[in-house]
Write a protein that holds these residues in place. Structure first.
Motif, mmCIF file in Angstrom:
data_model
loop_
_atom_site.group_PDB
_atom_site.id
_atom_site.type_symbol
_atom_site.label_atom_id
_atom_site.label_comp_id
_atom_site.label_asym_id
_atom_site.label_seq_id
_atom_site.Cartn_x
_atom_site.Cartn_y
_atom_site.Cartn_z
ATOM 1 N N ILE A 83 31.397 49.546 48.443
ATOM 2 C CA ILE A 83 30.549 48.487 48.994
ATOM 3 C C ILE A 83 29.681 49.093 50.089
ATOM 4 C CG2 ILE A 83 30.466 46.267 50.185
ATOM 5 C CD1 ILE A 83 33.191 45.614 49.011
ATOM 6 N N ARG A 133 23.169 43.521 35.102
ATOM 7 C CA ARG A 133 22.635 44.688 35.801
ATOM 8 C C ARG A 133 21.859 45.604 34.853
ATOM 9 N NH1 ARG A 133 26.632 46.853 40.595
ATOM 10 N NH2 ARG A 133 26.747 44.886 41.741
ATOM 11 N N SER A 148 22.350 49.303 43.735
ATOM 12 C CA SER A 148 23.742 49.414 43.296
ATOM 13 C C SER A 148 23.844 50.306 42.061
ATOM 14 C CB SER A 148 24.318 48.027 42.982
ATOM 15 O OG SER A 148 24.296 47.185 44.116
ATOM 16 N N ARG A 149 22.900 50.134 41.137
ATOM 17 C CA ARG A 149 22.897 50.959 39.919
ATOM 18 C C ARG A 149 22.620 52.422 40.235
ATOM 19 N NH1 ARG A 149 21.996 49.568 34.732
ATOM 20 N NH2 ARG A 149 20.203 50.973 34.621
ATOM 21 N N VAL A 178 30.274 48.984 42.057
ATOM 22 C CA VAL A 178 29.453 49.365 43.209
ATOM 23 C C VAL A 178 28.581 48.173 43.586
ATOM 24 C CG1 VAL A 178 27.691 50.920 44.113
ATOM 25 C CG2 VAL A 178 29.417 51.786 42.528
ATOM 26 N N ASP A 179 28.627 47.793 44.864
ATOM 27 C CA ASP A 179 27.803 46.690 45.358
ATOM 28 C C ASP A 179 27.058 47.128 46.617
ATOM 29 O OD1 ASP A 179 28.436 44.376 43.590
ATOM 30 O OD2 ASP A 179 30.460 44.764 44.301
ATOM 31 N N TYR A 180 25.746 47.083 46.537
ATOM 32 C CA TYR A 180 24.883 47.325 47.694
ATOM 33 C C TYR A 180 24.325 45.972 48.123
ATOM 34 C CZ TYR A 180 20.550 48.570 50.178
ATOM 35 O OH TYR A 180 19.516 48.663 51.096
ATOM 36 N N GLN A 181 24.540 45.595 49.385
ATOM 37 C CA GLN A 181 24.105 44.275 49.828
ATOM 38 C C GLN A 181 23.376 44.370 51.161
ATOM 39 O OE1 GLN A 181 27.679 41.923 50.137
ATOM 40 N NE2 GLN A 181 28.729 43.410 51.436
ATOM 41 N N GLU A 222 18.624 44.754 45.317
ATOM 42 C CA GLU A 222 19.989 45.150 45.655
ATOM 43 C C GLU A 222 20.740 45.631 44.409
ATOM 44 O OE1 GLU A 222 21.436 42.266 49.204
ATOM 45 O OE2 GLU A 222 20.618 41.225 47.463
ATOM 46 N N THR A 223 20.532 44.941 43.304
ATOM 47 C CA THR A 223 21.162 45.353 42.055
ATOM 48 C C THR A 223 20.693 46.730 41.630
ATOM 49 O OG1 THR A 223 21.432 43.065 41.297
ATOM 50 C CG2 THR A 223 21.402 44.769 39.608
ATOM 51 N N ASP A 266 25.881 53.795 41.501
ATOM 52 C CA ASP A 266 26.865 53.827 40.418
ATOM 53 C C ASP A 266 26.585 54.989 39.463
ATOM 54 O OD1 ASP A 266 28.124 53.246 37.813
ATOM 55 O OD2 ASP A 266 28.702 51.354 38.736
#
Length: 716
Positions: free
Chosen positions: A119, A404, A97-98, A66-69, A93-94, A101
């Protein structure tokens, strides 16, 4: 819908609190398996879900990324740095993402082994409509629309309490004023994930906020389910490996006894050695039999399932833990403050086989961390960095930057302790806490909270309240619920809910939950939180045996910061042209000097005498004449009508010829010459003009001398 037909654009909206969330699919990223644009106000987030065509072989975990940007263009900004483009994910952002996830990972069908990726990209950012909840809801809908076997939907909402009222999805400015701030992911029947904290909130208030979030999230789930019915794809069925019942029975027969004996060993490393020996013996036995030799590679997965079931069954049946503790028992605790002589504050905190070495460094404004994100430039004056070196669990691996997990654990501990610094006006230091986990057997992030609190008190930070944290577990078998306090590493992955709670004697400061079962009702939540709070309050009592309150004095190696105010129109006098004056002060004294736009001056130095010199230099530059005060000045200019006397650097006043002496002289030069030093009294200030009197100063000084002489003679 046929793959050869153009995509159908479907758009649905839902109102939540004061915001309207709009979900649109079929317009952007149509080649992704699932995609959705989520909008609220001017915030726009694109979320996609995609999976590989074929599963990976021999996968014993879900291969999900999972990437949140956040694109800086979303806020009309160009990234800083040399390359002028986005690089690795920032910590914020990390962390988002967590959040995503942790919410979606438990909701994939068992046996799914295809590489999967979600994404979430922020393309437009509105400060009144935070994008993290949009990304969470978009991830759920993108997965629901895709062919991935996702057992959703879920909805992500943020609940805050402002002025005693719970609000859903507040703006950034509202969150800053809230005394409760929780990010909550909800399914139709359960709360799935919680992350957040509060200003010493009660268990009842926490439960109320969670249930409020769950109720509010239902409208978002309605929209997602409707869109899935309209344009969702048929789900791919995972193909779990066939169960080899003969091999399973053989492994169970060989391994059950040795594994039960291994789990009777209380200490972690001897227990792990016994488990490794049991596995090795089973594998060798399987390889020795022609019937099973070629299937020995499946033994590891069978043993993992056996261990999982054995430990859970024993916990529920005997109410005894792996290390012999009862369900609510806390492992032995010890703490030692001031263990690092040169650190400004330090502590070694040990709970069972988990240990954290924590240090506190006090810095100045120059040590603040500058953050450049979608909200603009801001500065962090409180930082906590968490490290998990491989030796802490008896392993070796390459040492790289924080992963992460380390960023997430550090953020949780930081949230727990940050509330202790109520305002910078009372403590004008930058604070960095560094936690290195030196041993680990469960809940190292909570050990960081406890060690960090002790280290802050050891550093002499005023007003700090002791803060402790505890990791909890929950197992549900049929209708029986077992809640575990202070879980071990072995117990961490066995449960149906694991959660961490940190707080002071007054209430909860941070809360993190990952819930994997449906139907956790108010009673279970209340019981779990009450048991957690009882646990961390017990830990607070043990910590008090080491250090119960902040030390009266800071370390002699910590900088001393003096804060005072000057008038804003005098800032230029301290800075000087091109910073010439302030640089000179710093060079001559060795102090750090910072002047803020509101006239606040910070002078930092580990040398008290040097600090005093710097303060005097600044005050001399910015002081203003006080009516009635006597100054010793120097004659700079003589005129026919009087003399201009410099009473302090850069400031002159006029002594009129009539104020030179009791008898007016014919000429000023009969009394004074340029360069003469004399005492003068301020008798008037009008705008920038200062009127001085030599005769008034001499009269007052003479009266004082006479009074002192009389005081000496009188006792005789």
């Amino acid at each position: 819908m046929s793959k050869n037909q153009p995509s159908q654009v479907v758009c649905k909206s839902v109102t939540l609190g004061n915001q309207t969330l709009t979900f649109e699919t079929g317009k952007v990223a149509k080649q992704a398996s699932g995609s959705v644009l989520v909008r609220s106000g001017d915030s726009v987030v694109l979320v996609t879900a995609q999976a590989a065509k074929e599963p990976k072989e021999n996968m014993d975990f879900l291969p999900l990324t999972v990437d949140y940007q956040e694109k800086m263009s979303a806020a009309g900004k160009i990234p800083g740095g040399f390359f002028k483009r986005e690089g690795k994910l920032r910590d914020d952002e990390t962390l988002t993402s967590r959040l995503i996830d942790r919410s979606i990972r438990p909701l994939f069908s068992k046996g799914w082994a295809c590489e999967s990726q979600v994404i979430a990209t922020v393309f437009s950012a509105d400060p009144d409509h935070p994008a993290d909840t949009l990304a969470m809801c978009g991830a759920s809908l993108a997965l629901s629309l895709s062919d991935l076997p996702f057992l959703g939907p879920i909805a992500g909402v943020r609940v805050c309490r402002l002025d005693g009222q719970l609000q859903i999805n507040p703006s950034f400015s509202e969150r800053e004023k809230a005394d409760i701030d929780l990010f909550v992911s909800c399914s139709r029947n359960a709360i799935v994930m919680v992350e957040g904290g509060g200003q010493e909130m009660s268990e009842a208030d926490a439960v109320e906020a969670l249930l409020f979030a769950h109720t509010q999230a239902q409208a978002i789930l309605d929209v997602q389910e409707e869109m899935q019915r309209l344009c969702g794809k048929a789900k791919r069925e995972p193909t779990p490996p066939a169960r080899d019942e003969a091999l399973i029975a053989k492994v169970h027969a060989l391994a059950k006894g040795p594994i039960e004996k291994a789990y009777a060993i209380a200490e972690k490393m001897p227990r792990y050695a016994a488990l490794d020996a049991a596995k090795k013996a089973v594998v060798e036995s399987i390889k020795a039999e022609a019937e099973f030799a070629e299937r020995a590679g499946a033994v590891g997965a069978i043993l993992s399932e056996l261990k999982y079931n054995l430990v859970r069954e024993k916990l529920v049946r005997t109410k005894k833990r792996i290390d012999g503790r009862g369900l609510t028992d806390i492992r032995p605790i010890s703490g030692e403050a001031g263990i690092l002589p040169r650190a400004h504050g330090s502590a070694l905190f040990t709970r069972g086989e988990t240990q954290a070495m924590v240090s506190v460094t006090l810095g100045t404004r120059r040590d603040e961390q500058k953050i450049d994100d979608l909200l603009g430039e801001r500065y962090r004056h409180f930082m906590l960095h968490y490290n998990f070196p491989p030796y802490s669990v008896g392993e070796t691996k390459f040492m790289r930057g924080p992963g992460r997990r380390e960023i997430g654990h550090g953020a949780l501990a930081e949230r727990s302790l940050a509330a202790q610094l109520k305002g910078r006006e009372n403590f004008p230091y930058v604070v960095r806490i560094l936690s290195d986990i030196t041993e680990s057997n469960g809940s190292s992030s909570m050990a960081t909270v406890c060690g960090g609190s002790l280290a802050m008190m050891d550093a002499g930070i005023p007003g700090v309240q002791p803060c402790a944290g505890i990791a909890m577990g929950l197992i549900k078998e049929k209708e029986e619920v077992v809640i575990l306090s202070d879980i071990l590493g072995d117990e961490d992955h066995l449960g149906d809910m694991d959660f961490k709670v940190a707080g002071t004697a007054k209430g909860i400061c941070a809360l993190q939950m990952d819930i994997k079962i449906a139907g956790v009702d108010r009673q279970v939540l209340s019981q779990a939180l009450a048991q957690a709070c009882a646990g961390y309050r017990h830990i607070l009592g043990e910590m008090a045996k080491c250090l119960a309150e902040p030390r009266a004095e800071m370390s002699k190696y910590a900088p001393r910061i003096t804060v005072f105010k000057i008038k804003t129109d005098r800032i230029r006098d301290v800075i000087g042209p091109g910073g010439k004056v302030i640089k000179d002060i710093q060079a001559r004294t060795g102090c750090q000097v910072n002047v803020e736009d509101d006239g606040t001056v910070n002078v930092a130095s580990t040398d008290g005498e040097a600090g005093a010199r710097a303060i005097k230099m600044i005050k001399d530059l910015t002081q203003e004449a006080e009516i009635g005060k006597i100054y010793v000045g120097i004659v700079r200019t003589i005129t026919d009508f009087g003399a201009f006397v410099e009473i302090y650097p850069g400031t002159d006043g006029l002594v009129h010829i009539s104020e030179l002496s009791e008898k007016k002289p014919r000429r000023v030069t009969d009394v004074l010459q340029e360069g003469d030093e004399l005492a003068v009294k301020v008798i008037g200030v009008e705008k920038d003009k200062i009127r001085l009197s030599r005769k008034a100063a001499e009269a007052e000084l003479a009266a004082n001398r006479a009074q002192q002489k009389a005081a000496v003679v009188e006792p005789a």
